[in-house]
Design a protein around this motif. Structure first.
Motif, short mmCIF file in Angstrom:
data_model
loop_
_atom_site.label_atom_id
_atom_site.label_comp_id
_atom_site.label_asym_id
_atom_site.label_seq_id
_atom_site.Cartn_x
_atom_site.Cartn_y
_atom_site.Cartn_z
N LEU A 1 -7.79 -3.86 -2.97
CA LEU A 1 -8.06 -2.69 -3.70
C LEU A 1 -6.99 -1.88 -4.01
O LEU A 1 -6.64 -1.53 -5.44
CB LEU A 1 -8.93 -1.63 -2.55
CG LEU A 1 -10.32 -2.09 -2.46
CD1 LEU A 1 -10.72 -1.07 -1.34
CD2 LEU A 1 -11.21 -1.73 -3.52
N ALA A 2 -5.80 -2.05 -3.36
CA ALA A 2 -4.51 -1.56 -3.73
C ALA A 2 -3.90 -2.08 -4.91
O ALA A 2 -3.30 -1.66 -5.77
CB ALA A 2 -3.57 -1.56 -2.65
N SER A 3 -4.19 -3.48 -4.94
CA SER A 3 -3.43 -4.39 -6.01
C SER A 3 -4.11 -4.11 -7.25
O SER A 3 -3.63 -3.81 -8.37
CB SER A 3 -3.54 -5.98 -5.66
OG SER A 3 -2.88 -6.10 -4.40
N GLY A 4 -5.52 -3.70 -7.22
CA GLY A 4 -6.16 -3.41 -8.53
C GLY A 4 -5.88 -1.95 -8.76
O GLY A 4 -5.72 -1.83 -10.05
N ALA A 5 -5.56 -1.03 -7.92
CA ALA A 5 -5.14 0.10 -8.53
C ALA A 5 -3.81 0.13 -9.10
O ALA A 5 -3.26 0.82 -9.99
CB ALA A 5 -5.00 1.14 -7.08
N LEU A 6 -2.73 -0.79 -8.50
CA LEU A 6 -1.50 -0.81 -8.83
C LEU A 6 -1.56 -1.53 -10.41
O LEU A 6 -0.66 -1.33 -11.14
CB LEU A 6 -0.55 -1.75 -7.86
CG LEU A 6 -0.24 -1.25 -6.90
CD1 LEU A 6 0.57 -2.21 -5.88
CD2 LEU A 6 0.66 0.14 -7.03
N ALA A 7 -2.52 -2.52 -10.60
CA ALA A 7 -2.68 -2.88 -11.92
C ALA A 7 -3.09 -1.85 -12.97
O ALA A 7 -2.61 -1.92 -13.95
CB ALA A 7 -3.75 -4.32 -11.82
N ARG A 8 -3.87 -0.93 -12.30
CA ARG A 8 -4.46 0.09 -13.16
C ARG A 8 -3.10 0.96 -13.76
O ARG A 8 -2.99 1.56 -15.05
CB ARG A 8 -5.47 1.01 -12.60
CG ARG A 8 -5.89 1.98 -13.40
CD ARG A 8 -6.73 1.79 -14.29
NE ARG A 8 -7.24 3.12 -15.17
CZ ARG A 8 -8.44 3.56 -15.02
NH1 ARG A 8 -9.31 2.86 -13.88
NH2 ARG A 8 -8.85 4.57 -15.40
N ALA A 9 -2.09 0.93 -12.81
CA ALA A 9 -0.96 1.96 -13.06
C ALA A 9 -0.04 1.07 -13.98
O ALA A 9 0.87 1.60 -14.31
CB ALA A 9 -0.38 2.39 -11.81
N GLY A 10 -0.30 0.03 -13.98
CA GLY A 10 0.66 -0.99 -15.02
C GLY A 10 1.71 -1.67 -14.10
O GLY A 10 2.56 -2.35 -14.63
#
Length: 205
Positions: A43-52
């Motif tokens: 989930l955190a990795s997905g969120a970091l992907a959203r942040a670029g």
């Protein structure tokens, strides 16, 4: 956020991918796997992907590859330990209920159990080990491992990506709910396939 999640947020992209892969792979180790926060990490990795900061596709590929490698490792470990799988120092510490659920899946589904258990914490660690301990050939579980890995990794990472602004809320509620939904869909699909196969055979005959 836990320590690992905070760590990947501070690392360069290459380090974050490495931590994610190591965590997912470690989850395949008996007992230790129960304490690895792979859901939170995805989930955190997905969120970091959203942040670029990370690439969503690479997050999914990294986690999926680690899942497949972990299932291979678990199967070989189970094959090596055999009957000692449950009675060893680590095996005895696994909750009886988790063993029972894994046993039930293996008895009813065989290789398909690896697919279904991927969406059930702890049980997904035990099932490949049980497959190896019962001498089920790895080729019988490999297709299900290859199919489950991207579905599981994709569902969790995408959930984090989609709800990055409310990441803490997603960790608490969204991830488990999404995993449960995917598991139900997967079970229905497998059941439909199992019903359709005898019908096809009768038609051919």
């Amino acid at each position: 956020m836990n320590t690992l999640t905070g760590l990947i947020a501070q690392l360069p992209a290459a380090g974050a991918y490495a931590i994610l892969a190591a965590a997912v792979l470690t989850e395949s180790v008996l007992l230790i796997g129960a304490f690895v926060p792979t859901l939170t990490l995805l989930l955190a990795s997905g969120a970091l992907a959203r942040a670029g900061d990370l690439n969503l596709a690479l997050v999914i590929v990294t986690a999926s590859s680690a899942v497949v490698a972990g299932d291979v490792l678990g199967h070989r470990t189970g094959r090596l330990l055999g009957g000692r799988l449950r009675t060893g120092r680590f095996g005895r510490r696994v909750p009886t209920a988790a063993w029972r659920r894994a046993d039930t899946l293996m008895a009813r589904r065989g290789g398909q159990a690896v697919f279904l258990s991927r969406f059930v914490p702890v049980v997904r660690t035990l099932t490949p080990h049980l497959a190896g301990a019962t001498r089920l050939p790895h080729r019988r579980i490999a297709p299900y491992s290859l199919l489950a890995a991207p579905l599981w990794a994709g569902a969790e990472a995408t959930a984090g990506y989609a709800a990055a602004p409310s990441f803490q809320h997603v960790i608490t509620y969204g991830g488990p709910a999404l995993a449960a939904a995917v598991a139900v869909i997967a079970a229905v699909a497998l059941a439909a396939h199992k019903i359709r196969r005898p019908v096809c055979r009768q038609t051919i005959v």
